[in-house]
Write a protein that holds these residues in place. Structure first.
Motif, mmCIF file in Angstrom:
data_model
loop_
_atom_site.group_PDB
_atom_site.id
_atom_site.type_symbol
_atom_site.label_atom_id
_atom_site.label_comp_id
_atom_site.label_asym_id
_atom_site.label_seq_id
_atom_site.Cartn_x
_atom_site.Cartn_y
_atom_site.Cartn_z
ATOM 1 N N PHE A 166 0.834 -1.198 0.000
ATOM 2 C CA PHE A 166 0.000 0.000 0.000
ATOM 3 C C PHE A 166 0.877 1.258 0.000
ATOM 4 N N TYR A 167 0.242 2.409 -0.231
ATOM 5 C CA TYR A 167 0.980 3.667 -0.136
ATOM 6 C C TYR A 167 1.596 3.826 1.259
ATOM 7 N N THR A 168 2.777 4.420 1.285
ATOM 8 C CA THR A 168 3.300 4.921 2.560
ATOM 9 C C THR A 168 2.918 6.397 2.649
ATOM 10 N N SER A 169 3.347 7.062 3.717
ATOM 11 C CA SER A 169 3.157 8.506 3.767
ATOM 12 C C SER A 169 3.924 9.132 2.612
ATOM 13 N N ASN A 170 3.535 10.321 2.211
ATOM 14 C CA ASN A 170 4.185 10.975 1.075
ATOM 15 C C ASN A 170 5.693 11.108 1.279
ATOM 16 N N ALA A 171 6.103 11.416 2.486
ATOM 17 C CA ALA A 171 7.528 11.636 2.763
ATOM 18 C C ALA A 171 8.304 10.340 2.912
ATOM 19 N N GLY A 172 7.602 9.213 2.995
ATOM 20 C CA GLY A 172 8.262 7.920 3.146
ATOM 21 C C GLY A 172 7.982 7.298 4.500
ATOM 22 N N LEU A 173 8.287 6.000 4.612
ATOM 23 C CA LEU A 173 8.105 5.297 5.876
ATOM 24 C C LEU A 173 8.842 6.027 7.003
ATOM 25 N N LYS A 174 8.165 6.189 8.119
ATOM 26 C CA LYS A 174 8.794 6.841 9.266
ATOM 27 C C LYS A 174 10.046 6.076 9.693
ATOM 28 N N GLU A 175 9.978 4.751 9.702
ATOM 29 C CA GLU A 175 11.129 3.953 10.108
ATOM 30 C C GLU A 175 12.310 4.170 9.169
ATOM 31 N N LEU A 176 12.035 4.301 7.875
ATOM 32 C CA LEU A 176 13.115 4.534 6.917
ATOM 33 C C LEU A 176 13.724 5.912 7.129
ATOM 34 N N ARG A 177 12.895 6.912 7.338
ATOM 35 C CA ARG A 177 13.433 8.254 7.560
ATOM 36 C C ARG A 177 14.279 8.308 8.829
ATOM 37 N N GLU A 178 13.867 7.564 9.843
ATOM 38 C CA GLU A 178 14.670 7.498 11.065
ATOM 39 C C GLU A 178 16.011 6.830 10.796
ATOM 40 N N GLU A 179 16.018 5.755 10.013
ATOM 41 C CA GLU A 179 17.275 5.059 9.719
ATOM 42 C C GLU A 179 18.182 5.894 8.824
ATOM 43 N N ILE A 180 17.598 6.660 7.913
ATOM 44 C CA ILE A 180 18.395 7.597 7.104
ATOM 45 C C ILE A 180 19.109 8.582 8.013
ATOM 46 N N CYS A 181 18.390 9.120 8.989
ATOM 47 C CA CYS A 181 18.997 10.073 9.923
ATOM 48 C C CYS A 181 20.090 9.415 10.759
ATOM 49 N N ASN A 182 19.860 8.189 11.207
ATOM 50 C CA ASN A 182 20.883 7.466 11.972
ATOM 51 C C ASN A 182 22.136 7.254 11.121
ATOM 52 N N TYR A 183 21.926 6.868 9.860
ATOM 53 C CA TYR A 183 23.037 6.597 8.945
ATOM 54 C C TYR A 183 23.858 7.862 8.698
ATOM 55 N N LEU A 184 23.192 8.971 8.413
ATOM 56 C CA LEU A 184 23.902 10.217 8.124
ATOM 57 C C LEU A 184 24.618 10.747 9.362
#
Length: 386
Positions: free
Chosen positions: A60-78
Protein backbone atom coordinates in the motif's frame (compact mmCIF):
# COMPACT_ATOMS: atom_id res chain seq x y z
CA UNK A 1 -2.79 21.04 -36.16
CA UNK A 2 -0.96 23.03 -33.47
CA UNK A 3 2.32 21.69 -32.13
CA UNK A 4 1.31 19.60 -29.09
CA UNK A 5 4.78 19.77 -27.54
CA UNK A 6 6.40 22.25 -25.18
CA UNK A 7 9.30 24.20 -26.67
CA UNK A 8 11.07 23.97 -23.34
CA UNK A 9 11.04 20.17 -23.40
CA UNK A 10 11.78 19.71 -27.09
CA UNK A 11 14.75 22.04 -26.68
CA UNK A 12 16.38 19.71 -24.15
CA UNK A 13 18.81 17.24 -25.71
CA UNK A 14 18.53 13.51 -24.88
CA UNK A 15 21.22 12.03 -22.64
CA UNK A 16 24.55 11.69 -24.43
CA UNK A 17 25.18 8.48 -22.49
CA UNK A 18 22.34 6.32 -23.65
CA UNK A 19 22.72 6.48 -27.40
CA UNK A 20 25.96 4.47 -27.26
CA UNK A 21 24.35 1.72 -25.27
CA UNK A 22 21.35 1.50 -27.54
CA UNK A 23 23.87 0.67 -30.27
CA UNK A 24 25.72 -1.83 -28.05
CA UNK A 25 22.52 -3.76 -27.37
CA UNK A 26 22.18 -4.39 -31.11
CA UNK A 27 25.87 -5.22 -31.75
CA UNK A 28 27.05 -8.84 -31.34
CA UNK A 29 30.26 -9.29 -29.31
CA UNK A 30 30.24 -5.67 -28.16
CA UNK A 31 31.03 -4.94 -24.52
CA UNK A 32 30.47 -1.84 -22.47
CA UNK A 33 32.58 -0.02 -19.90
CA UNK A 34 30.21 2.89 -19.77
CA UNK A 35 27.12 2.33 -17.65
CA UNK A 36 27.28 3.62 -14.09
CA UNK A 37 25.64 0.61 -12.51
CA UNK A 38 27.20 -1.76 -9.94
CA UNK A 39 27.80 -5.27 -11.24
CA UNK A 40 27.08 -6.64 -7.77
CA UNK A 41 23.70 -8.08 -6.84
CA UNK A 42 21.75 -6.27 -4.17
CA UNK A 43 22.83 -7.90 -0.85
CA UNK A 44 20.71 -10.96 -0.15
CA UNK A 45 19.34 -9.76 3.20
CA UNK A 46 18.05 -6.61 1.44
CA UNK A 47 16.40 -8.63 -1.33
CA UNK A 48 14.92 -10.94 1.28
CA UNK A 49 13.38 -8.01 3.12
CA UNK A 50 11.84 -6.78 -0.14
CA UNK A 51 10.42 -10.25 -0.81
CA UNK A 52 9.11 -10.47 2.76
CA UNK A 53 7.36 -7.12 2.37
CA UNK A 54 5.53 -8.46 -0.69
CA UNK A 55 4.65 -11.72 1.01
CA UNK A 56 3.18 -9.83 3.96
CA UNK A 57 1.08 -7.67 1.64
CA UNK A 58 2.97 -4.47 2.38
CA UNK A 59 1.97 -3.09 -1.00
CA UNK A 60 0.00 0.00 0.00
CA UNK A 61 0.98 3.67 -0.14
CA UNK A 62 3.30 4.92 2.56
CA UNK A 63 3.16 8.51 3.77
CA UNK A 64 4.18 10.97 1.08
CA UNK A 65 7.53 11.64 2.76
CA UNK A 66 8.26 7.92 3.15
CA UNK A 67 8.11 5.30 5.88
CA UNK A 68 8.79 6.84 9.27
CA UNK A 69 11.13 3.95 10.11
CA UNK A 70 13.11 4.53 6.92
CA UNK A 71 13.43 8.25 7.56
CA UNK A 72 14.67 7.50 11.07
CA UNK A 73 17.27 5.06 9.72
CA UNK A 74 18.40 7.60 7.10
CA UNK A 75 19.00 10.07 9.92
CA UNK A 76 20.88 7.47 11.97
CA UNK A 77 23.04 6.60 8.95
CA UNK A 78 23.90 10.22 8.12
CA UNK A 79 24.69 10.99 11.76
CA UNK A 80 27.16 8.12 12.17
CA UNK A 81 28.70 8.38 8.70
CA UNK A 82 28.86 12.12 8.03
CA UNK A 83 28.01 13.98 11.24
CA UNK A 84 24.79 15.22 9.61
CA UNK A 85 21.82 15.58 11.94
CA UNK A 86 18.21 15.88 10.76
CA UNK A 87 14.68 15.59 12.13
CA UNK A 88 13.22 12.48 10.43
CA UNK A 89 9.71 13.95 10.48
CA UNK A 90 10.33 17.44 9.11
CA UNK A 91 13.68 17.36 7.31
CA UNK A 92 13.72 14.14 5.26
CA UNK A 93 11.93 13.18 2.02
CA UNK A 94 12.19 9.72 0.43
CA UNK A 95 12.18 9.97 -3.37
CA UNK A 96 12.16 7.80 -6.47
CA UNK A 97 15.92 7.74 -6.81
CA UNK A 98 18.30 10.63 -6.30
CA UNK A 99 17.30 11.96 -9.72
CA UNK A 100 13.79 12.84 -8.56
CA UNK A 101 15.25 14.60 -5.54
CA UNK A 102 17.41 16.80 -7.82
CA UNK A 103 14.42 17.66 -10.01
CA UNK A 104 12.07 18.42 -7.13
CA UNK A 105 14.66 20.46 -5.22
CA UNK A 106 15.37 22.72 -8.19
CA UNK A 107 11.70 23.19 -9.01
CA UNK A 108 10.91 24.12 -5.42
CA UNK A 109 13.85 26.50 -4.99
CA UNK A 110 13.97 28.39 -8.29
CA UNK A 111 11.86 31.17 -9.79
CA UNK A 112 12.14 32.14 -13.47
CA UNK A 113 15.44 33.89 -14.08
CA UNK A 114 17.22 32.54 -11.00
CA UNK A 115 20.70 31.28 -11.84
CA UNK A 116 21.89 27.80 -10.93
CA UNK A 117 25.65 27.23 -10.88
CA UNK A 118 26.56 23.82 -12.29
CA UNK A 119 30.19 22.67 -12.17
CA UNK A 120 30.99 20.51 -15.20
CA UNK A 121 31.90 17.85 -16.20
CA UNK A 122 29.08 16.44 -14.11
CA UNK A 123 25.97 14.26 -14.10
CA UNK A 124 23.76 14.84 -17.10
CA UNK A 125 20.53 15.67 -15.21
CA UNK A 126 21.51 18.93 -13.49
CA UNK A 127 21.29 21.19 -16.53
CA UNK A 128 17.96 19.92 -17.93
CA UNK A 129 16.44 19.91 -14.44
CA UNK A 130 17.45 23.55 -14.03
CA UNK A 131 15.87 24.37 -17.40
CA UNK A 132 12.67 22.54 -16.46
CA UNK A 133 12.60 24.62 -13.26
CA UNK A 134 12.65 27.78 -15.43
CA UNK A 135 16.05 28.68 -14.00
CA UNK A 136 19.12 29.72 -15.96
CA UNK A 137 21.96 27.16 -15.78
CA UNK A 138 25.39 28.76 -15.46
CA UNK A 139 28.25 26.40 -16.18
CA UNK A 140 31.49 26.45 -14.16
CA UNK A 141 34.14 24.62 -16.19
CA UNK A 142 36.26 22.47 -13.88
CA UNK A 143 39.87 21.98 -14.90
CA UNK A 144 42.08 18.91 -15.09
CA UNK A 145 44.98 20.79 -13.49
CA UNK A 146 42.75 21.26 -10.40
CA UNK A 147 41.78 17.56 -10.47
CA UNK A 148 38.29 18.69 -11.55
CA UNK A 149 37.57 20.23 -8.14
CA UNK A 150 35.69 23.49 -7.66
CA UNK A 151 37.94 26.32 -6.49
CA UNK A 152 37.02 29.45 -4.55
CA UNK A 153 38.20 31.60 -7.46
CA UNK A 154 36.02 29.74 -9.99
CA UNK A 155 33.00 30.06 -7.72
CA UNK A 156 33.48 33.78 -7.15
CA UNK A 157 33.90 34.44 -10.87
CA UNK A 158 30.56 32.77 -11.64
CA UNK A 159 28.33 34.48 -9.07
CA UNK A 160 25.97 37.30 -10.06
CA UNK A 161 23.14 39.05 -8.26
CA UNK A 162 20.81 36.43 -9.78
CA UNK A 163 22.68 33.40 -8.43
CA UNK A 164 20.49 31.36 -6.11
CA UNK A 165 21.66 27.73 -6.15
CA UNK A 166 25.03 25.99 -6.41
CA UNK A 167 25.05 22.31 -7.36
CA UNK A 168 27.88 20.43 -5.63
CA UNK A 169 28.40 17.13 -7.50
CA UNK A 170 31.03 15.38 -5.35
CA UNK A 171 32.19 12.62 -5.42
CA UNK A 172 31.87 13.38 -9.08
CA UNK A 173 30.36 11.53 -12.00
CA UNK A 174 32.16 11.33 -14.49
CA UNK A 175 35.56 12.36 -13.18
CA UNK A 176 35.73 10.56 -9.84
CA UNK A 177 36.93 13.80 -8.21
CA UNK A 178 36.50 14.19 -4.45
CA UNK A 179 36.66 17.39 -2.42
CA UNK A 180 38.28 17.28 1.01
CA UNK A 181 36.97 19.01 4.11
CA UNK A 182 39.66 21.69 3.75
CA UNK A 183 38.72 22.37 0.13
CA UNK A 184 35.03 22.61 0.99
CA UNK A 185 35.76 24.96 3.89
CA UNK A 186 37.35 27.42 1.45
CA UNK A 187 34.01 27.70 -0.38
CA UNK A 188 31.80 28.16 2.69
CA UNK A 189 32.50 31.87 3.40
CA UNK A 190 31.70 32.73 -0.24
CA UNK A 191 28.46 30.73 -0.16
CA UNK A 192 27.33 32.36 3.08
CA UNK A 193 28.39 35.90 2.13
CA UNK A 194 26.62 35.70 -1.25
CA UNK A 195 23.54 34.04 0.34
CA UNK A 196 23.56 31.02 -1.99
CA UNK A 197 21.79 27.72 -1.41
CA UNK A 198 23.50 24.41 -2.15
CA UNK A 199 22.20 21.17 -3.62
CA UNK A 200 24.85 18.63 -2.65
CA UNK A 201 24.53 15.42 -4.64
CA UNK A 202 26.27 12.80 -2.49
CA UNK A 203 25.03 9.62 -4.15
CA UNK A 204 28.63 8.30 -4.30
CA UNK A 205 29.51 9.31 -0.73
CA UNK A 206 30.16 5.71 0.37
CA UNK A 207 32.50 5.07 -2.57
CA UNK A 208 35.68 6.92 -1.61
CA UNK A 209 39.22 5.52 -1.56
CA UNK A 210 41.42 8.11 0.14
CA UNK A 211 39.76 9.02 3.41
CA UNK A 212 36.18 9.51 4.52
CA UNK A 213 33.66 11.58 2.61
CA UNK A 214 32.90 15.05 3.98
CA UNK A 215 29.48 16.55 3.36
CA UNK A 216 29.39 20.31 2.86
CA UNK A 217 26.14 20.25 4.83
CA UNK A 218 28.06 19.25 7.95
CA UNK A 219 30.23 22.39 7.93
CA UNK A 220 29.47 25.37 10.15
CA UNK A 221 26.72 27.59 8.79
CA UNK A 222 25.80 25.23 5.92
CA UNK A 223 23.03 22.98 7.23
CA UNK A 224 20.39 25.72 6.94
CA UNK A 225 21.26 26.42 3.28
CA UNK A 226 22.01 22.90 1.97
CA UNK A 227 19.88 20.14 0.51
CA UNK A 228 21.81 16.87 0.80
CA UNK A 229 20.78 14.31 -1.81
CA UNK A 230 21.70 10.65 -1.52
CA UNK A 231 20.26 7.23 -2.24
CA UNK A 232 20.68 3.50 -2.42
CA UNK A 233 21.54 2.83 -6.07
CA UNK A 234 25.33 3.05 -5.94
CA UNK A 235 26.43 2.15 -2.42
CA UNK A 236 23.97 -0.70 -1.93
CA UNK A 237 23.77 -1.92 -5.56
CA UNK A 238 20.05 -1.07 -5.69
CA UNK A 239 19.69 0.79 -8.99
CA UNK A 240 16.44 -0.89 -10.03
CA UNK A 241 14.79 -0.39 -6.64
CA UNK A 242 14.56 3.37 -7.47
CA UNK A 243 15.04 4.88 -4.06
CA UNK A 244 16.74 8.07 -2.94
CA UNK A 245 16.27 10.82 -0.40
CA UNK A 246 16.74 14.50 0.28
CA UNK A 247 17.52 16.11 3.63
CA UNK A 248 17.52 19.79 4.45
CA UNK A 249 15.73 22.72 6.07
CA UNK A 250 12.11 21.94 6.91
CA UNK A 251 10.86 24.94 4.92
CA UNK A 252 12.34 23.51 1.72
CA UNK A 253 11.62 19.84 2.44
CA UNK A 254 7.96 20.57 3.14
CA UNK A 255 7.55 22.16 -0.30
CA UNK A 256 9.49 19.35 -1.96
CA UNK A 257 7.16 16.88 -0.25
CA UNK A 258 4.14 18.76 -1.60
CA UNK A 259 5.45 18.59 -5.16
CA UNK A 260 6.40 14.92 -4.69
CA UNK A 261 2.87 14.32 -3.37
CA UNK A 262 1.24 15.56 -6.55
CA UNK A 263 3.73 14.06 -9.02
CA UNK A 264 4.62 10.72 -7.41
CA UNK A 265 2.55 10.13 -4.23
CA UNK A 266 5.28 8.01 -2.57
CA UNK A 267 8.35 5.96 -3.38
CA UNK A 268 7.88 2.18 -3.95
CA UNK A 269 6.77 0.60 -0.69
CA UNK A 270 8.68 -2.69 -0.81
CA UNK A 271 11.83 -0.78 -1.80
CA UNK A 272 11.45 1.33 1.34
CA UNK A 273 11.24 -1.72 3.58
CA UNK A 274 14.29 -3.19 1.86
CA UNK A 275 16.19 0.07 2.34
CA UNK A 276 15.62 -0.04 6.11
CA UNK A 277 17.47 -3.36 6.15
CA UNK A 278 20.25 -1.95 3.96
CA UNK A 279 20.89 0.94 6.33
CA UNK A 280 20.76 -1.22 9.44
CA UNK A 281 22.78 -4.25 8.43
CA UNK A 282 24.84 -3.76 5.27
CA UNK A 283 27.95 -1.84 6.32
CA UNK A 284 30.14 -4.92 5.77
CA UNK A 285 28.62 -5.61 2.35
CA UNK A 286 29.29 -2.03 1.28
CA UNK A 287 32.88 -2.25 2.53
CA UNK A 288 33.44 -5.39 0.44
CA UNK A 289 32.14 -3.65 -2.68
CA UNK A 290 34.29 -0.58 -2.01
CA UNK A 291 37.36 -2.81 -1.64
CA UNK A 292 36.60 -4.45 -4.98
CA UNK A 293 36.06 -1.09 -6.71
CA UNK A 294 39.34 0.20 -5.32
CA UNK A 295 41.18 -2.84 -6.69
CA UNK A 296 39.64 -2.21 -10.12
CA UNK A 297 40.45 1.51 -9.91
CA UNK A 298 44.11 0.80 -9.24
CA UNK A 299 44.19 -1.83 -11.99
CA UNK A 300 42.90 0.69 -14.54
CA UNK A 301 45.31 3.41 -13.45
CA UNK A 302 48.26 1.02 -13.81
CA UNK A 303 47.05 -0.14 -17.24
CA UNK A 304 46.66 3.44 -18.49
CA UNK A 305 50.20 4.24 -17.38
CA UNK A 306 51.52 1.20 -19.24
CA UNK A 307 49.65 2.26 -22.40
CA UNK A 308 50.76 5.88 -22.17
CA UNK A 309 47.23 7.21 -21.58
CA UNK A 310 47.12 10.27 -19.33
CA UNK A 311 44.64 10.10 -16.45
CA UNK A 312 44.55 11.96 -13.15
CA UNK A 313 43.92 9.68 -10.19
CA UNK A 314 40.28 9.73 -9.03
CA UNK A 315 39.41 8.91 -5.43
CA UNK A 316 35.62 8.58 -5.57
CA UNK A 317 32.67 6.98 -7.38
CA UNK A 318 33.55 4.21 -9.88
CA UNK A 319 34.74 6.15 -12.91
CA UNK A 320 38.01 7.19 -14.48
CA UNK A 321 38.25 10.13 -16.86
CA UNK A 322 41.30 9.59 -19.09
CA UNK A 323 42.52 12.21 -21.54
CA UNK A 324 42.63 11.22 -25.22
CA UNK A 325 43.78 14.64 -26.49
CA UNK A 326 47.11 13.28 -27.71
CA UNK A 327 45.39 11.02 -30.25
CA UNK A 328 44.04 13.86 -32.39
CA UNK A 329 40.38 12.82 -32.22
CA UNK A 330 37.43 14.46 -30.54
CA UNK A 331 35.81 12.56 -27.69
CA UNK A 332 32.85 11.71 -29.91
CA UNK A 333 35.09 10.53 -32.76
CA UNK A 334 37.21 8.42 -30.44
CA UNK A 335 34.20 6.76 -28.79
CA UNK A 336 32.43 6.14 -32.10
CA UNK A 337 35.49 4.61 -33.74
CA UNK A 338 36.30 2.52 -30.67
CA UNK A 339 32.78 1.14 -30.74
CA UNK A 340 32.79 0.55 -34.47
CA UNK A 341 36.30 -0.89 -34.80
CA UNK A 342 36.78 -2.71 -31.48
CA UNK A 343 33.18 -3.13 -30.32
CA UNK A 344 33.83 -1.42 -27.02
CA UNK A 345 31.48 1.23 -25.64
CA UNK A 346 32.73 4.08 -23.46
CA UNK A 347 31.18 7.51 -22.97
CA UNK A 348 32.62 10.64 -24.63
CA UNK A 349 33.44 13.31 -22.08
CA UNK A 350 31.22 15.80 -23.89
CA UNK A 351 28.16 13.89 -22.65
CA UNK A 352 28.86 15.62 -19.33
CA UNK A 353 29.42 19.13 -20.67
CA UNK A 354 31.44 20.85 -23.37
CA UNK A 355 34.49 21.02 -21.10
CA UNK A 356 34.58 17.22 -21.19
CA UNK A 357 36.02 17.46 -24.70
CA UNK A 358 39.24 15.45 -24.96
CA UNK A 359 38.21 12.95 -22.28
CA UNK A 360 36.32 9.66 -21.95
CA UNK A 361 34.34 8.26 -19.06
CA UNK A 362 35.14 4.65 -18.29
CA UNK A 363 33.30 2.87 -15.50
CA UNK A 364 34.94 0.24 -13.33
CA UNK A 365 31.64 -1.07 -12.05
CA UNK A 366 32.58 -4.21 -13.99
CA UNK A 367 34.55 -7.35 -13.23
CA UNK A 368 38.34 -7.47 -13.63
CA UNK A 369 37.84 -9.87 -16.55
CA UNK A 370 35.62 -7.38 -18.37
CA UNK A 371 38.02 -4.55 -17.61
CA UNK A 372 40.95 -6.60 -18.91
CA UNK A 373 39.14 -7.36 -22.17
CA UNK A 374 38.11 -3.73 -22.53
CA UNK A 375 41.65 -2.48 -21.97
CA UNK A 376 42.98 -4.90 -24.57
CA UNK A 377 40.53 -3.48 -27.09
CA UNK A 378 41.52 0.10 -26.19
CA UNK A 379 45.20 -0.77 -26.67
CA UNK A 380 44.53 -2.35 -30.06
CA UNK A 381 42.62 0.75 -31.09
CA UNK A 382 45.19 3.33 -30.01
CA UNK A 383 47.93 1.31 -31.71
CA UNK A 384 46.12 1.96 -34.99
CA UNK A 385 46.32 5.71 -34.31
CA UNK A 386 50.09 5.85 -33.87
Amino acid sequence: MRNPLSQKITGIQPSGIRKFFDVVSEMPDAISLGVGEPDFDTPWNVREEGIYALEKGRTFYTSNAGLKELREEICNYLARKMDLHYDPIKEVLVTVGGSEAIDVALRCMCDPGDEVLIPQPSYVSYLPCAVMADAKPVIIELKEENEFKLTKEELLASITDKTKVLVMPFPNNPTGAVMTREELEELVPVIIEKDIFVISDEIYSALTYNGEHCSIGSLSGMKERTIVINGFSKAFAMTGWRLGYACGPKEIISQMTKLHQYAIMCAPTNSQFAAVEALKNCDMEVEKMVTAYDQRRRYLMHAFKEMGIDCFEPFGAFYVFPSIKKFGLTSEEFANRLLREQKLAVVPGTAFGDCGEGFLRISYAYSIDNLKEGLERIEKFINTLK
